[in-house]
Scaffold this motif. Structure first.
Motif, short mmCIF file in Angstrom:
data_model
loop_
_atom_site.label_atom_id
_atom_site.label_comp_id
_atom_site.label_asym_id
_atom_site.label_seq_id
_atom_site.Cartn_x
_atom_site.Cartn_y
_atom_site.Cartn_z
N PRO A 79 8.12 -0.62 -4.62
CA PRO A 79 8.75 -1.93 -4.80
C PRO A 79 10.07 -2.05 -4.04
CG PRO A 79 7.96 -1.09 -6.89
CD PRO A 79 7.83 0.04 -5.91
N LEU A 80 10.85 -0.95 -4.04
CA LEU A 80 12.12 -0.99 -3.33
C LEU A 80 11.92 -1.14 -1.83
CD1 LEU A 80 15.16 -0.85 -3.22
CD2 LEU A 80 15.02 1.64 -3.44
N SER A 81 10.92 -0.45 -1.28
CA SER A 81 10.66 -0.58 0.16
C SER A 81 10.18 -1.99 0.49
CB SER A 81 9.62 0.46 0.62
OG SER A 81 8.31 0.10 0.26
N ARG A 82 9.42 -2.60 -0.43
CA ARG A 82 8.99 -3.99 -0.21
C ARG A 82 10.19 -4.93 -0.19
NH1 ARG A 82 7.13 -8.17 -4.21
NH2 ARG A 82 6.29 -9.83 -2.90
N LEU A 83 11.10 -4.75 -1.14
CA LEU A 83 12.30 -5.58 -1.19
C LEU A 83 13.14 -5.39 0.08
CD1 LEU A 83 14.30 -7.44 -2.75
CD2 LEU A 83 15.31 -5.33 -3.67
N LEU A 84 13.35 -4.14 0.47
CA LEU A 84 14.17 -3.87 1.65
C LEU A 84 13.50 -4.39 2.91
CD1 LEU A 84 15.44 -0.28 0.77
CD2 LEU A 84 16.81 -2.37 0.93
N ASN A 85 12.17 -4.32 2.98
CA ASN A 85 11.48 -4.88 4.14
C ASN A 85 11.74 -6.38 4.25
OD1 ASN A 85 9.32 -4.96 6.28
ND2 ASN A 85 8.33 -6.23 4.75
N LEU A 86 11.74 -7.08 3.12
CA LEU A 86 12.03 -8.52 3.15
C LEU A 86 13.47 -8.77 3.61
CD1 LEU A 86 10.31 -9.55 -0.22
CD2 LEU A 86 9.52 -10.06 2.10
N PRO A 121 0.82 -1.22 0.00
CA PRO A 121 0.00 0.00 0.00
C PRO A 121 0.86 1.27 0.00
CG PRO A 121 0.12 -0.91 2.21
CD PRO A 121 0.82 -1.90 1.31
N LEU A 122 0.32 2.32 -0.57
CA LEU A 122 0.96 3.62 -0.50
C LEU A 122 0.61 4.25 0.84
CD1 LEU A 122 2.55 5.97 -1.70
CD2 LEU A 122 0.44 6.76 -2.79
N THR A 123 1.60 4.44 1.69
CA THR A 123 1.36 4.93 3.05
C THR A 123 1.69 6.41 3.21
OG1 THR A 123 3.57 4.12 3.62
CG2 THR A 123 1.70 2.68 4.13
N LEU A 124 2.02 7.08 2.10
CA LEU A 124 2.32 8.50 2.14
C LEU A 124 1.19 9.29 1.48
CD1 LEU A 124 6.08 8.46 1.02
CD2 LEU A 124 5.18 8.48 3.36
N THR A 125 0.86 10.44 2.04
CA THR A 125 -0.13 11.32 1.44
C THR A 125 0.54 12.22 0.41
OG1 THR A 125 0.19 13.09 3.06
CG2 THR A 125 -1.38 11.34 3.63
N GLU A 126 -0.27 12.92 -0.36
CA GLU A 126 0.27 13.89 -1.32
C GLU A 126 1.10 14.95 -0.61
OE1 GLU A 126 0.23 13.91 -4.54
OE2 GLU A 126 -1.18 12.29 -4.99
N ALA A 127 0.65 15.37 0.56
CA ALA A 127 1.39 16.37 1.34
C ALA A 127 2.73 15.81 1.81
CB ALA A 127 0.56 16.83 2.54
N ASP A 128 2.74 14.53 2.23
CA ASP A 128 3.98 13.89 2.64
C ASP A 128 4.99 13.90 1.49
OD1 ASP A 128 3.04 13.21 5.19
OD2 ASP A 128 2.24 11.29 4.49
N ILE A 129 4.52 13.52 0.31
CA ILE A 129 5.39 13.42 -0.85
C ILE A 129 5.93 14.79 -1.24
CG2 ILE A 129 5.45 12.84 -3.32
CD1 ILE A 129 3.40 10.62 -2.68
N GLU A 130 5.09 15.81 -1.17
CA GLU A 130 5.53 17.17 -1.47
C GLU A 130 6.62 17.62 -0.50
OE1 GLU A 130 5.95 20.87 -3.21
OE2 GLU A 130 4.93 19.08 -3.97
N ASN A 131 6.47 17.30 0.77
CA ASN A 131 7.45 17.69 1.78
C ASN A 131 8.77 16.96 1.63
OD1 ASN A 131 5.74 19.53 3.05
ND2 ASN A 131 4.89 17.98 4.43
N ARG A 178 7.19 3.01 7.91
CA ARG A 178 5.77 2.64 8.01
C ARG A 178 5.54 1.14 7.97
NH1 ARG A 178 6.11 7.79 6.63
NH2 ARG A 178 4.34 9.21 6.91
N TRP A 179 6.62 0.35 7.81
CA TRP A 179 6.49 -1.09 7.94
C TRP A 179 6.51 -1.44 9.43
CZ3 TRP A 179 5.68 -4.57 4.00
CH2 TRP A 179 5.83 -4.09 2.69
N PRO A 180 5.61 -2.31 9.90
CA PRO A 180 5.47 -2.53 11.35
C PRO A 180 6.68 -3.15 12.03
CG PRO A 180 4.12 -4.07 10.08
CD PRO A 180 4.60 -3.04 9.12
N SER A 181 7.51 -3.90 11.31
CA SER A 181 8.63 -4.60 11.96
C SER A 181 9.86 -3.74 12.16
CB SER A 181 9.00 -5.86 11.16
OG SER A 181 9.40 -5.50 9.84
N HIS A 182 9.87 -2.53 11.61
CA HIS A 182 11.05 -1.66 11.78
C HIS A 182 10.66 -0.19 11.69
CE1 HIS A 182 10.82 -1.72 7.39
NE2 HIS A 182 10.90 -3.01 7.44
N PRO A 183 9.94 0.31 12.72
CA PRO A 183 9.43 1.68 12.66
C PRO A 183 10.47 2.77 12.86
CG PRO A 183 8.88 0.68 14.76
CD PRO A 183 9.48 -0.40 13.93
#
Length: 314
Positions: free
Chosen positions: A54-61, A25-35, A111-116
Motif C-alpha cells: 500500500p505504501l508503494s502504491r501511495l508513493l507511486n501516485l 501486485p506483489l513483484t518480489l519473490t520469497e528469495a527477494d524478501i529474504e535478501n 518495479r513501477w514502470p514510471s520510475h525504475p
C-alpha cells in the motif's frame, strides 16, 4: 501548553491500511524478501503485502503527480532541464529497522514502470571520519547531529534536487565503524532517491537575520518515521549486538572485534550500556522530537511488525 483536539494525522490500523493496496501486485519473490531482511529483522511476505505494497502504491501516485507538476512547470517556464528526482526521507531510532524498510521500499518502487531508477543513500556516509570525531571529542556523540558533515550533505541534496546527472555520496562501513576514504556511492539519473538516517528530520536553528540555511528535510518530497516503543527498540538493539558478536565482530578488522570474545552476559551488559549512555540519549534529545514532522509514521510492535500507520492529512 493549551490542549488541542486537532491531529494532523489520520490513523489506520494494519488491517485498514492493508486494504489500500487494492490490486497492486506483489513483484518480489520469497528469495527477494529474504535478501532484504536485516541482521535481526526478518521481513515476512505478510509484512510486505499488508504494509509496504500500500505504501508503494501511495508513493507511486505521489511520484507520478510530482513528475506531472514538474513537466507543467517546465513548459510554463519554457525550460527543458529534465527530470527532478522525488526524494523520500526515512528517519527513526537506531535498531528500529530503518535500513530494512528503506531496502524494501527501494525494491518495490523500482518495479513501477514510471520510475525504475531508485537510489538508496544512507546518511551514515556523511558522518565525520573517526579521526575528526576524536579530534573534536565527539566519538561518544557519534550519530548525534553535530557528528555529521552537514554542509556536504546539504550540497549533495542540492545537487540531487537540481537534477544533476551524477552525484556522489561518501560510503560508511559498519564493520570498520568509519567513513571509507576514497570510496563513493554514485547516484546517476535517479527517478527516486531514498535518504535514510537518524536525524534527517532534524530542523536547523533559525537565525534571527532570516538568512537561514536549508534543513535536510527541505529537500524531501515525502518523509517517513519508523516508530516503536522504547523498550522494544532497546531489546532489538541488544539482539542485534549479540548477533553481530557472533558474526561481523569476529572479523579481526572490525572496530568492535574486541567484543567477539565476550560471554553472552558480558555482551548484553555492554550493549545495554551503549544503548543507555549514547543511543537512548540521542533518541530522546534529537530523533523522537522529529517524529511529528514526518508525512507518515509506521508504528511497530513486537517482532518488527507494523501495527498502525499514521498519514498526514493533506
Amino acid at each position: 501548553m493549551p490542549a488541542v483536539g486537532f491531529s494532523p494525522y489520520t490513523l489506520y490500523s494494519r488491517e485498514e491500511w492493508a486494504r489500500l493496496r487494492e490490486d497492486t501486485p506483489l513483484t518480489l519473490t520469497e528469495a527477494d524478501i529474504e535478501n532484504l531482511s536485516g541482521v535481526t529483522e526478518r521481513v515476512s511476505t505478510d509484512e510486505v503485502v499488508d504494509v509496504y505494497l500500500p505504501l508503494s502504491r501511495l508513493l507511486n501516485l505521489y511520484v507520478e503527480a510530482s513528475q506531472g507538476l514538474h513537466g507543467i512547470t517546465e513548459e510554463f517556464l519554457r525550460k527543458g532541464n529534465g527530470k527532478i528526482p522525488f526524494v523520500i526521507g526515512l528517519a527513526g531510532s537506531v535498531a528500529a529497522g530503518k535500513s530494512t524498510s528503506a531496502r524494501v521500499l527501494q525494491a518495490l518502487l523500482a518495479r513501477w514502470p514510471s520510475h525504475p531508477n531508485v537510489a538508496l543513500v544512507p546518511t551514515d556516509g556523511f558522518l565525520f571520519p573517526n579521526a575528526v570525531l576524536e579530534d573534536r571529542g565527539l566519538m561518544t556523540r557519534k550519530g548525534f547531529p553535530e557528528s555529521y558533515d552537514l554542509p556536504t550533505l546539504l550540497n549533495f541534496l542540492g545537487d540531487v534536487k537540481s537534477g544533476k546527472a551524477r552525484v556522489e555520496a561518501p560510503v560508511y562501513s559498519h564493520v570498520v565503524y568509519d567513513v571509507l576514504q576514497g570510496q563513493t556511492l554514485a547516484v546517476e539519473h535517479p527517478d527516486i532517491v531514498i535518504v535514510e538516517g537518524l536525524n534527517v528530520l532534524q530542523p536547523a536553528i533559525l537565525p534571527k537575520d532570516g538568512e537561514t540555511i536549508p534543513f535536510v528535510s527541505d529537500f524531501f518530497d515525502f518523509s517517513i518515521y519508523i516508530d516503536a516503543a522504547e523498550a522494544l527498540v532497546e531489546r532489538w538493539y541488544v539482539e542485534r549486538f549479540l548477533r553481530l558478536r557472533q558474526t561481523a565482530f569476529r572479523d579481526p578488522a572490525a572496530y568492535f572485534h574486541r567484543y567477539a570474545s565476550l560471554s553472552e552476559v558480558e555482551a548484553r551488559e555492554v550493549a545495554l550500556s551503549l544503548w543507555r549512555t549514547i543511543n537512548l540519549i540521542n533518541l530522546h534529545e534529537n530523533i523522537l522530537p522529529t517524529r511529528q514532522r514526518a508525512d507518515l509514521i509506521l508504528r511497530k510492535g513486537a517482532g518488527h511488525a507494523v501495527e498502525s500507520v499514521a498519514l498526514r492529512k493533506l
